[in-house]
Design a protein around this motif. Structure first.
Motif, PDB file in Angstrom:
ATOM      1  N   PHE A 149       0.200  68.849  21.862  1.00 51.62           N
ATOM      2  CA  PHE A 149       0.026  69.341  20.508  1.00 51.62           C
ATOM      3  C   PHE A 149       1.195  68.769  19.714  1.00 51.62           C
ATOM      4  O   PHE A 149       2.343  68.853  20.147  1.00 51.62           O
ATOM      5  N   LEU A 150       0.932  68.197  18.563  1.00 48.55           N
ATOM      6  CA  LEU A 150       1.961  67.532  17.776  1.00 48.55           C
ATOM      7  C   LEU A 150       2.214  68.302  16.492  1.00 48.55           C
ATOM      8  O   LEU A 150       1.281  68.632  15.761  1.00 48.55           O
ATOM      9  N   VAL A 151       3.488  68.608  16.218  1.00 47.34           N
ATOM     10  CA  VAL A 151       3.906  69.259  14.977  1.00 47.34           C
ATOM     11  C   VAL A 151       5.007  68.395  14.380  1.00 47.34           C
ATOM     12  O   VAL A 151       6.013  68.124  15.035  1.00 47.34           O
ATOM     13  N   ALA A 152       4.838  67.938  13.140  1.00 46.45           N
ATOM     14  CA  ALA A 152       5.792  66.972  12.605  1.00 46.45           C
ATOM     15  C   ALA A 152       5.983  67.132  11.107  1.00 46.45           C
ATOM     16  O   ALA A 152       5.085  67.572  10.384  1.00 46.45           O
ATOM     17  N   HIS A 153       7.179  66.731  10.639  1.00 50.16           N
ATOM     18  CA  HIS A 153       7.557  66.875   9.237  1.00 50.16           C
ATOM     19  C   HIS A 153       8.253  65.601   8.760  1.00 50.16           C
ATOM     20  O   HIS A 153       8.963  64.949   9.519  1.00 50.16           O
ATOM     21  N   ASP A 154       8.044  65.233   7.484  1.00 56.82           N
ATOM     22  CA  ASP A 154       8.751  64.126   6.858  1.00 56.82           C
ATOM     23  C   ASP A 154       8.515  62.832   7.650  1.00 56.82           C
ATOM     24  O   ASP A 154       7.372  62.485   7.916  1.00 56.82           O
ATOM     25  N   VAL A 192      26.374  65.048   0.896  1.00 53.19           N
ATOM     26  CA  VAL A 192      25.101  64.322   0.965  1.00 53.19           C
ATOM     27  C   VAL A 192      23.992  65.254   1.443  1.00 53.19           C
ATOM     28  O   VAL A 192      22.913  65.330   0.840  1.00 53.19           O
ATOM     29  N   LEU A 193      24.264  65.977   2.518  1.00 54.69           N
ATOM     30  CA  LEU A 193      23.239  66.859   3.081  1.00 54.69           C
ATOM     31  C   LEU A 193      22.907  68.011   2.142  1.00 54.69           C
ATOM     32  O   LEU A 193      21.744  68.381   1.981  1.00 54.69           O
ATOM     33  N   HIS A 249      10.971  65.640  13.903  1.00 59.31           N
ATOM     34  CA  HIS A 249      11.657  65.931  12.647  1.00 59.31           C
ATOM     35  C   HIS A 249      11.655  64.732  11.717  1.00 59.31           C
ATOM     36  O   HIS A 249      11.196  63.647  12.060  1.00 59.31           O
ATOM     37  N   GLY A 250      12.206  64.943  10.551  1.00 58.81           N
ATOM     38  CA  GLY A 250      12.403  63.846   9.604  1.00 58.81           C
ATOM     39  C   GLY A 250      13.864  63.768   9.214  1.00 58.81           C
ATOM     40  O   GLY A 250      14.731  64.301   9.894  1.00 58.81           O
ATOM     41  N   LEU A 251      14.155  63.118   8.099  1.00 56.99           N
ATOM     42  CA  LEU A 251      15.514  63.017   7.579  1.00 56.99           C
ATOM     43  C   LEU A 251      15.740  64.164   6.601  1.00 56.99           C
ATOM     44  O   LEU A 251      14.929  64.349   5.689  1.00 56.99           O
ATOM     45  N   PRO A 252      16.814  64.979   6.781  1.00 57.78           N
ATOM     46  CA  PRO A 252      17.898  64.801   7.738  1.00 57.78           C
ATOM     47  C   PRO A 252      17.891  65.785   8.904  1.00 57.78           C
ATOM     48  O   PRO A 252      18.918  65.956   9.556  1.00 57.78           O
ATOM     49  N   GLU A 253      16.792  66.470   9.178  1.00 54.44           N
ATOM     50  CA  GLU A 253      16.808  67.472  10.233  1.00 54.44           C
ATOM     51  C   GLU A 253      17.058  66.847  11.602  1.00 54.44           C
ATOM     52  O   GLU A 253      16.832  65.680  11.824  1.00 54.44           O
ATOM     53  N   LEU A 254      17.477  67.681  12.521  1.00 54.54           N
ATOM     54  CA  LEU A 254      17.779  67.207  13.868  1.00 54.54           C
ATOM     55  C   LEU A 254      17.166  68.163  14.876  1.00 54.54           C
ATOM     56  O   LEU A 254      17.818  69.057  15.389  1.00 54.54           O
ATOM     57  N   CYS A 255      15.911  67.996  15.155  1.00 53.54           N
ATOM     58  CA  CYS A 255      15.245  68.847  16.139  1.00 53.54           C
ATOM     59  C   CYS A 255      15.037  68.003  17.384  1.00 53.54           C
ATOM     60  O   CYS A 255      15.981  67.685  18.081  1.00 53.54           O
ATOM     61  N   THR A 256      13.803  67.637  17.723  1.00 52.67           N
ATOM     62  CA  THR A 256      13.601  66.645  18.767  1.00 52.67           C
ATOM     63  C   THR A 256      14.041  65.319  18.194  1.00 52.67           C
ATOM     64  O   THR A 256      13.524  64.867  17.192  1.00 52.67           O
ATOM     65  N   GLY A 289      18.767  56.776  10.399  1.00 50.14           N
ATOM     66  CA  GLY A 289      17.723  57.435   9.628  1.00 50.14           C
ATOM     67  C   GLY A 289      17.237  56.588   8.472  1.00 50.14           C
ATOM     68  O   GLY A 289      16.036  56.534   8.181  1.00 50.14           O
ATOM     69  N   LEU A 290      18.165  55.886   7.803  1.00 51.03           N
ATOM     70  CA  LEU A 290      17.786  55.046   6.669  1.00 51.03           C
ATOM     71  C   LEU A 290      16.985  53.830   7.101  1.00 51.03           C
ATOM     72  O   LEU A 290      16.214  53.268   6.314  1.00 51.03           O
ATOM     73  N   ASN A 291      17.147  53.418   8.366  1.00 52.63           N
ATOM     74  CA  ASN A 291      16.393  52.252   8.853  1.00 52.63           C
ATOM     75  C   ASN A 291      14.888  52.501   8.882  1.00 52.63           C
ATOM     76  O   ASN A 291      14.100  51.543   8.860  1.00 52.63           O
ATOM     77  N   TYR A 292      14.474  53.756   8.929  1.00 55.57           N
ATOM     78  CA  TYR A 292      13.037  54.049   8.843  1.00 55.57           C
ATOM     79  C   TYR A 292      12.498  53.595   7.484  1.00 55.57           C
ATOM     80  O   TYR A 292      11.395  53.059   7.391  1.00 55.57           O
ATOM     81  N   TYR A 293      13.282  53.825   6.432  1.00 53.62           N
ATOM     82  CA  TYR A 293      12.878  53.379   5.101  1.00 53.62           C
ATOM     83  C   TYR A 293      12.898  51.858   5.006  1.00 53.62           C
ATOM     84  O   TYR A 293      12.067  51.247   4.331  1.00 53.62           O
ATOM     85  N   ARG A 294      13.870  51.247   5.672  1.00 54.59           N
ATOM     86  CA  ARG A 294      14.014  49.789   5.618  1.00 54.59           C
ATOM     87  C   ARG A 294      12.925  49.069   6.404  1.00 54.59           C
ATOM     88  O   ARG A 294      12.760  47.855   6.270  1.00 54.59           O
ATOM     89  N   ALA A 295      12.198  49.805   7.214  1.00 58.03           N
ATOM     90  CA  ALA A 295      11.108  49.209   7.990  1.00 58.03           C
ATOM     91  C   ALA A 295       9.745  49.416   7.333  1.00 58.03           C
ATOM     92  O   ALA A 295       8.722  49.059   7.921  1.00 58.03           O
ATOM     93  N   ILE A 296       9.723  49.962   6.131  1.00 61.12           N
ATOM     94  CA  ILE A 296       8.447  50.277   5.474  1.00 61.12           C
ATOM     95  C   ILE A 296       7.589  49.034   5.298  1.00 61.12           C
ATOM     96  O   ILE A 296       6.392  49.025   5.616  1.00 61.12           O
ATOM     97  N   ASP A 297       8.161  47.954   4.774  1.00 66.95           N
ATOM     98  CA  ASP A 297       7.377  46.729   4.590  1.00 66.95           C
ATOM     99  C   ASP A 297       6.984  46.125   5.940  1.00 66.95           C
ATOM    100  O   ASP A 297       5.898  45.533   6.066  1.00 66.95           O
TER     101      ASP A 297
END
Length: 291
Positions: A77-82, A153-154, A31-38, A208-216
């Motif tokens: 098999f990989l299925v992914a979003h965001d 927010v959501l 999943h991505g932000l903000p979903e909660l799957c795996t 979840g926001l830490n993924y954005y903070r790790a972009i650089d």
């Protein structure tokens, strides 16, 4: 959905919550932000490391490889979003032998640009109010999220439909007026929203926001891949590793196509895996602003 088994597995030094259903070849959903799957690290019942470094692409790929190992298989098999899709691309790039085929939702592969760090480029194009730029300062945007409440927010995130770069101005990042009522999109129920709120209230949004903070940091980690830029653009990457056959474009939908068009997306995924011939399917929403 009924018949789902939930359990906690220890992978790469963290406890990860996974949801399982069915039998047969393993299909790993990310999943991505903000979903909660795996659950990726930082979401829901999965542990949320405090260090931003723990959210770089090499760390997350190692987490995913350890998860695949724990499932007792060599390939999935990989299925992914965001953000799940972004990490899915890194998994294919770093560990292609672990992915049998990849269904990507909303976020296409983006080659690394060596000239400028991603955050410098984003600020230059879109300004400091661009949502990814606003997410960079640890704790800053979280304060605003707490003030307006998890549910609002959501609702705001799920309701974004305007094409173009989303901007979150300081002081009113989510542009919510006092006492304003935010309607849910038709494809999201109140029960689903309540579930999301409960999970995010466990640990907040920081993971979840830490993924954005790790972009650089991801840009630095992937420096060695800059040399394959010509290889990617001249078709070698497609020929040797991805076997891209088709890109499915859906009109009139937003970023959360996996929920808004769940039945149609499910059919694409099922048909793709059923007739699998070592090809890659990419599904994007038309006019979608992607990361």
């Amino acid at each position: 959905m009924e018949g789902i088994d939930h359990r906690i597995v220890s992978v790469n030094g963290i406890k990860m919550h996974i949801a399982e259903k069915g039998r047969g070849p393993v299909v790993l959903f990310l999943h991505g932000l903000p979903e909660l799957c795996t659950r990726s690290p930082g979401f829901g019942d999965t542990e949320a490391p405090t260090s931003i470094i723990s959210y770089t692409c090499d760390h997350i790929v190692n987490d995913l490889v350890a998860l695949i190992d724990s499932l007792g298989v060599e390939q999935v098999f990989l299925v992914a979003h965001d953000w799940g899709a972004i990490m899915g691309w890194y998994l294919c790039l770093f560990k292609p032998e672990r992915v049998k085929a990849f269904v990507c939702l909303s976020v296409p592969f983006t080659p690394r640009s060596p000239q400028m760090k991603p955050m410098d480029r984003m600020r230059g194009f879109f300004g400091d109010d661009y949502y990814i730029c606003r997410f960079q300062a640890p704790g800053e945007i979280e304060v605003e999220m707490v003030e307006i409440g998890t549910a609002n927010v959501l609702k705001t995130i799920f309701s974004i439909r305007k094409p173009g770069p989303p901007c979150f101005p300081k002081g009113n990042a989510f542009r919510i007026r006092s006492n304003a009522s935010i309607s849910l999109p038709s494809w999201l129920s109140e029960d689903e929203l309540t579930y999301y709120v409960t999970k995010f209230d466990q640990k907040g949004f920081t993971g979840g926001l830490n993924y954005y903070r790790a972009i650089d940091l991801n840009w630095e980690v992937t420096e060695k891949w800059t040399g394959v830029r010509e290889y990617i653009h001249n078709g070698g990457f497609k020929k040797d590793g991805l076997f891209l056959e088709e890109a499915v474009v859906m009109e009139g939908v937003g970023h959360f196509i996996n929920q808004e068009k769940a039945e149609e997306i499910g059919s694409h995924i099922y048909d793709f895996i059923k007739k699998f011939k070592q090809i890659l399917l990419v599904i994007c929403a038309l006019f979608l602003w992607v990361h």
